[in-house]
Design a protein around this motif. Structure first.
Motif, PDB file in Angstrom:
ATOM      1  N   PRO A 201       0.829  -1.205   0.000  1.00 12.27           N
ATOM      2  CA  PRO A 201       0.000   0.000   0.000  1.00 12.27           C
ATOM      3  C   PRO A 201       0.866   1.259   0.000  1.00 12.27           C
ATOM      4  O   PRO A 201       2.090   1.191   0.146  1.00 12.27           O
ATOM      5  CB  PRO A 201      -0.775  -0.130   1.310  1.00 12.27           C
ATOM      6  N   PRO A 202       0.255   2.433  -0.158  1.00 17.89           N
ATOM      7  CA  PRO A 202       1.031   3.673  -0.047  1.00 17.89           C
ATOM      8  C   PRO A 202       1.814   3.726   1.258  1.00 17.89           C
ATOM      9  O   PRO A 202       1.305   3.366   2.319  1.00 17.89           O
ATOM     10  CB  PRO A 202      -0.064   4.750  -0.083  1.00 17.89           C
ATOM     11  N   GLY A 203       3.078   4.122   1.155  1.00 16.36           N
ATOM     12  CA  GLY A 203       3.954   4.165   2.318  1.00 16.36           C
ATOM     13  C   GLY A 203       4.814   2.924   2.475  1.00 16.36           C
ATOM     14  O   GLY A 203       5.813   2.950   3.195  1.00 16.36           O
ATOM     15  N   ALA A 204       4.460   1.831   1.794  1.00 17.94           N
ATOM     16  CA  ALA A 204       5.284   0.624   1.854  1.00 17.94           C
ATOM     17  C   ALA A 204       6.601   0.871   1.125  1.00 17.94           C
ATOM     18  O   ALA A 204       6.673   1.647   0.172  1.00 17.94           O
ATOM     19  CB  ALA A 204       4.552  -0.557   1.234  1.00 17.94           C
ATOM     20  N   ALA A 205       7.662   0.219   1.576  1.00 14.52           N
ATOM     21  CA  ALA A 205       8.992   0.386   0.987  1.00 14.52           C
ATOM     22  C   ALA A 205       9.699  -0.955   0.944  1.00 14.52           C
ATOM     23  O   ALA A 205       9.286  -1.913   1.596  1.00 14.52           O
ATOM     24  CB  ALA A 205       9.814   1.390   1.794  1.00 14.52           C
ATOM     25  N   ALA A 206      10.773  -1.015   0.166  1.00  9.41           N
ATOM     26  CA  ALA A 206      11.563  -2.236   0.076  1.00  9.41           C
ATOM     27  C   ALA A 206      12.968  -1.887  -0.393  1.00  9.41           C
ATOM     28  O   ALA A 206      13.169  -0.915  -1.123  1.00  9.41           O
ATOM     29  CB  ALA A 206      10.920  -3.231  -0.886  1.00  9.41           C
ATOM     30  N   THR A 207      13.916  -2.684   0.029  1.00 15.04           N
ATOM     31  CA  THR A 207      15.274  -2.638  -0.501  1.00 15.04           C
ATOM     32  C   THR A 207      15.515  -3.993  -1.127  1.00 15.04           C
ATOM     33  O   THR A 207      15.410  -5.028  -0.459  1.00 15.04           O
ATOM     34  CB  THR A 207      16.304  -2.352   0.599  1.00 15.04           C
ATOM     35  N   THR A 208      15.809  -3.996  -2.429  1.00 19.55           N
ATOM     36  CA  THR A 208      15.882  -5.250  -3.162  1.00 19.55           C
ATOM     37  C   THR A 208      16.739  -5.060  -4.412  1.00 19.55           C
ATOM     38  O   THR A 208      17.308  -3.993  -4.626  1.00 19.55           O
ATOM     39  CB  THR A 208      14.460  -5.724  -3.544  1.00 19.55           C
ATOM     40  N   ASN A 209      16.831  -6.109  -5.221  1.00 16.94           N
ATOM     41  CA  ASN A 209      17.539  -6.022  -6.492  1.00 16.94           C
ATOM     42  C   ASN A 209      16.531  -5.952  -7.631  1.00 16.94           C
ATOM     43  O   ASN A 209      15.550  -6.696  -7.640  1.00 16.94           O
ATOM     44  CB  ASN A 209      18.445  -7.243  -6.707  1.00 16.94           C
TER      45      ASN A 209
ATOM     46  N   HIS B 154      19.414  -6.858 -11.355  1.00 11.28           N
ATOM     47  CA  HIS B 154      20.750  -6.985 -10.748  1.00 11.28           C
ATOM     48  C   HIS B 154      21.284  -5.670 -10.190  1.00 11.28           C
ATOM     49  O   HIS B 154      22.488  -5.532  -9.971  1.00 11.28           O
ATOM     50  CB  HIS B 154      21.755  -7.564 -11.756  1.00 11.28           C
ATOM     51  N   ILE B 155      20.412  -4.711  -9.942  1.00 12.29           N
ATOM     52  CA  ILE B 155      20.804  -3.412  -9.386  1.00 12.29           C
ATOM     53  C   ILE B 155      20.152  -3.266  -8.027  1.00 12.29           C
ATOM     54  O   ILE B 155      18.928  -3.431  -7.897  1.00 12.29           O
ATOM     55  CB  ILE B 155      20.355  -2.258 -10.316  1.00 12.29           C
ATOM     56  N   ASN B 156      20.941  -2.956  -6.998  1.00 12.02           N
ATOM     57  CA  ASN B 156      20.385  -2.767  -5.669  1.00 12.02           C
ATOM     58  C   ASN B 156      19.664  -1.417  -5.602  1.00 12.02           C
ATOM     59  O   ASN B 156      20.227  -0.389  -5.971  1.00 12.02           O
ATOM     60  CB  ASN B 156      21.493  -2.826  -4.616  1.00 12.02           C
ATOM     61  N   VAL B 157      18.415  -1.438  -5.147  1.00  9.73           N
ATOM     62  CA  VAL B 157      17.612  -0.220  -5.069  1.00  9.73           C
ATOM     63  C   VAL B 157      16.843  -0.202  -3.752  1.00  9.73           C
ATOM     64  O   VAL B 157      16.598  -1.234  -3.144  1.00  9.73           O
ATOM     65  CB  VAL B 157      16.601  -0.108  -6.234  1.00  9.73           C
ATOM     66  N   THR B 158      16.478   0.986  -3.331  1.00 12.19           N
ATOM     67  CA  THR B 158      15.471   1.171  -2.283  1.00 12.19           C
ATOM     68  C   THR B 158      14.334   1.929  -2.934  1.00 12.19           C
ATOM     69  O   THR B 158      14.558   2.914  -3.647  1.00 12.19           O
ATOM     70  CB  THR B 158      16.038   1.970  -1.096  1.00 12.19           C
ATOM     71  N   PHE B 159      13.108   1.449  -2.728  1.00 16.62           N
ATOM     72  CA  PHE B 159      11.977   2.137  -3.346  1.00 16.62           C
ATOM     73  C   PHE B 159      10.777   2.109  -2.422  1.00 16.62           C
ATOM     74  O   PHE B 159      10.710   1.342  -1.469  1.00 16.62           O
ATOM     75  CB  PHE B 159      11.644   1.530  -4.711  1.00 16.62           C
TER      76      PHE B 159
END
Length: 198
Positions: free
Chosen positions: A142-150, A153-158
């Motif tokens: 939902p809005p406000g949810a976040a994740a740090t993942t690939n 093959h690029i590491n991102v936080t979104f």
């Protein structure tokens, strides 16, 4: 046959403009430099004290989860156990503003290390489904949810912004071209437009 990726070199960011079939516009991408960004890492055994101090001195809620929270012109995102990204809405000396927390956390300036990509549009989830291994269904993310993942093959936080269907990605500056190429390769069939902002 020429693809959308053939229109810019592998070492350069795409220019402002539309990629994909004419007249089809499913995704908009705004590329921007974060105004100010820092990483807070709690000192050993100090996560609880840091959380209390952040709320008392800055009004910040440091959720022990991958979530976006905002207060007093700052946003925080849980990036791992005892670690938070702190984003300012306007340019400022963020490390100085966070200095009252130094007794409880290491504070690392990150502003120049990242580029932001804000995605919006009716086909945004279709593009992200090609590289994001996170369930982006509104019930799960939902809005406000976040994740740090690939992603590709690029590491991102979104995270997902409240309100409209918008997702914001923070990507290491050295991978910005690779991430842009992923977006164009994944989004050209839906029509994807790039715009760069300061």
């Amino acid at each position: 046959m020429t693809s959308a990726l053939d229109t810019f070199p592998v070492t350069q960011m795409p220019a402002d403009g539309h990629y994909g079939p004419a007249g089809i516009h499913g995704v908009s991408v705004r590329v921007f430099d974060p105004p100010a960004l820092a990483l807070l890492a709690a000192r050993r055994g100090g996560a609880s004290a840091l959380t209390v101090a952040a709320h008392a001195t800055l009004g910040l809620a440091l959720a022990d989860a991958p979530r976006l929270a905002r207060a007093n012109g700052l946003g925080t995102i849980g990036a791992g156990p005892g670690r938070w990204l702190v984003l300012a809405e306007a340019p400022e000396d963020l490390t100085a503003r966070l200095a009252p927390l130094a007794a409880h956390a290491a504070i690392t300036e990150q502003t120049d290390g990242y580029v932001g990509f804000e995605l919006s549009g009716v086909r945004t989830r279709d593009v992200l489904a090609k590289g994001v291994a996170v369930d982006l269904d509104p019930a799960a993310f939902p809005p406000g949810a976040a994740a740090t993942t690939n992603v590709a093959h690029i590491n991102v936080t979104f995270w997902r912004e409240p309100g409209e269907e918008r997702f914001v990605f923070l990507v290491a500056r050295s991978y910005r071209v690779a991430f842009a190429r992923f977006l164009i390769a994944s989004g050209a069939e839906y029509g994807i437009a790039f715009a760069h902002r300061g």
